[in-house]
Design an enzyme around this catalytic site. Sequence first.
Site, PDB file in Angstrom:
ATOM      1  N   GLU A  62       0.797  -1.236   0.000  1.00  0.00           N
ATOM      2  CA  GLU A  62       0.000   0.000   0.000  1.00  0.00           C
ATOM      3  C   GLU A  62       0.826   1.280   0.000  1.00  0.00           C
ATOM      4  O   GLU A  62       0.771   2.089   0.945  1.00  0.00           O
ATOM      5  CB  GLU A  62      -0.963   0.001   1.199  1.00  0.00           C
ATOM      6  CG  GLU A  62      -1.960  -1.126   1.186  1.00  0.00           C
ATOM      7  CD  GLU A  62      -3.007  -0.998   2.289  1.00  0.00           C
ATOM      8  OE1 GLU A  62      -2.836  -0.184   3.204  1.00  0.00           O
ATOM      9  OE2 GLU A  62      -4.020  -1.715   2.212  1.00  0.00           O
ATOM     10  N   GLU A 110      -5.433  -8.651   1.008  1.00  0.00           N
ATOM     11  CA  GLU A 110      -6.110  -8.280   2.260  1.00  0.00           C
ATOM     12  C   GLU A 110      -7.575  -8.019   1.974  1.00  0.00           C
ATOM     13  O   GLU A 110      -7.921  -7.389   0.974  1.00  0.00           O
ATOM     14  CB  GLU A 110      -5.528  -6.995   2.884  1.00  0.00           C
ATOM     15  CG  GLU A 110      -4.255  -7.175   3.635  1.00  0.00           C
ATOM     16  CD  GLU A 110      -3.733  -5.884   4.251  1.00  0.00           C
ATOM     17  OE1 GLU A 110      -4.551  -5.053   4.689  1.00  0.00           O
ATOM     18  OE2 GLU A 110      -2.506  -5.722   4.273  1.00  0.00           O
TER      19      GLU A 110
HETATM   20  C1  BG6 Z   1      -4.470  -1.996   5.549  1.00  0.00           C
HETATM   21  C2  BG6 Z   1      -3.105  -2.334   6.090  1.00  0.00           C
HETATM   22  O1  BG6 Z   1      -4.414  -0.727   5.018  1.00  0.00           O
HETATM   23  O2  BG6 Z   1      -5.532  -1.923   6.441  1.00  0.00           O
HETATM   24  C3  BG6 Z   1      -3.135  -3.120   7.392  1.00  0.00           C
HETATM   25  O3  BG6 Z   1      -2.322  -2.986   5.134  1.00  0.00           O
HETATM   26  C4  BG6 Z   1      -4.188  -2.547   8.313  1.00  0.00           C
HETATM   27  O4  BG6 Z   1      -1.848  -3.124   7.943  1.00  0.00           O
HETATM   28  C5  BG6 Z   1      -5.541  -2.694   7.630  1.00  0.00           C
HETATM   29  O5  BG6 Z   1      -4.219  -3.112   9.575  1.00  0.00           O
HETATM   30  C6  BG6 Z   1      -6.699  -2.234   8.483  1.00  0.00           C
HETATM   31  O6  BG6 Z   1      -6.545  -0.917   8.870  1.00  0.00           O
HETATM   32  P1  BG6 Z   1      -7.119  -0.386  10.235  1.00  0.00           P
HETATM   33  O7  BG6 Z   1      -6.833   1.076  10.214  1.00  0.00           O
HETATM   34  O8  BG6 Z   1      -8.552  -0.694  10.244  1.00  0.00           O
HETATM   35  O9  BG6 Z   1      -6.370  -1.122  11.290  1.00  0.00           O
END
Ligand code: BG6
Length: 467
Positions: free
Chosen positions: A163, A372
């Site tokens: 990202e 993800e």
């Molecule tokens: C993604 C990242 O942007 O979102 C992760 O790669 C992150 O590392 C995930 O934990 C969720 O984000 P958040 O802000 O809800 O913890």
Amino acid sequence: MKFPKDFFLGAASAAYQVEGAWNEDGKGISNWDLFTKIPGKTFEGTNGDVAVDHYHRYKEDIKLMAEMGLDSYRFSVSWARIIPDGDGEVNKKGIEFYNNLINECLKYGIVPFVTLYHWDMPNVLEEKGGWTNKHTVDAFVKYAKTCFEAFGDRVKHWITFNETIVFCQKGYLTGSHPPGIINDVKKYFEATHNVFTAHAKSVLEYKKLRQFGEIGITHVFSPAFSVDDNKENVAAAYHANQYEIAWYYDPILKGTYPKYVLDQLKENNWTPAWTEEELNILREAAPKNDFIGLNYYQPQRVIKNTVDAEEHAKAHCDGAPGNASFDGAYRTVSMKDKVYTKWGWEIAPDALVEGLRLLKSEYGDIKLYITENGLGDADPIIEDEVMDVPRIKFIETHLKAVKKAISEGINLKGYYAWSVIDLLSWLNGYKKQYGFIYVDHKNNLERKKKLSFYWYKKVIEERGENI
Ligand code: BG6
């Protein structure tokens, strides 16, 4: 339909969010080790000093992953563990830790999918300008090569960066991530270009080693859609996709930058100080990318912006709609007919399929992984059981969307739920949970299987047939 045998059903994590052991066994101090200690930067001052102690408990955690039946585990390497000062000596203990982690995965037949950069950088490099300093590019390539040489006999799937848009926007525009700089547009574009160059150089190095694995990059996939047919909003959505998709995907897959953005950068004097040599490297590396990883959480619903961009950027840096873009051209909004998580992120599996169609029409048949996707929630505990039913629903509907995309001929080869275990949310502490495995912070970080753990295990066993 079942997911094909060569389709990875996996789950993911990132070093700073799980490992802890922030100053053990020769690890260098990272930018995040220091940033989280600045008062007011994170939720209740939470940090990754201990995180969920994966560094010491990886055997227990991987055993649980094996019980769940994961095909593959996506994790990241902490640069500061491998090369504590960024580009000097290699730390043997750091190499040893990841060797152990990789071997433990392989013991159970879990395929390691390794990210080299999930936001934590040796602080020595951050102090010298981080991604705005071209020296960081060379240091990264050296670090990448060190990892390929140390682990490449067993690791066959590499992601260079996670990202880029997030760590560069939050690092140089909203200031909510290190180095905490606000509204420096010139530095923002400079940093993105340096990251793309570091990626391209690492791809070329990897191919030179002839280890016969695959390498790619993971990008945010948050396609923008206009809220209606109004011409100005449609133009705003186009603008958003040029700046947030084309700017990131074009240099990787086409080896060039999008003209629409380039023209505007020139007008505003924001063009990065690139060299002909760097632009050639982007071109040379582009056809050598094996895949793109997509982190999909939500789409963007976009309108033309009419409010002050700076004020909005400061107010919302948590991923929920409501932001004006840095240049004030568009704004993301929530819509009455959509469904949102407790943190205000839209739940939209259909938009994933729609986005994938657009991606295919622009970039062709490149191999894709969802690296993800998941639900951030405050999970209910009922009679001592973690009943994360909303997470099951979330993942189920997104896996359905993945199936649909595959049936339409989209070249998707894996799905990694975020996250395998509850972990540190960078800015939201431990309150916002994503995992299949609960971690009890009041009871010695004890692990406990959630309802979703058993559900995902069954999905994997059945190869998703009943989804
Ligand atoms: C993604 C990242 O942007 O979102 C992760 O790669 C992150 O590392 C995930 O934990 C969720 O984000 P958040 O802000 O809800 O913890």
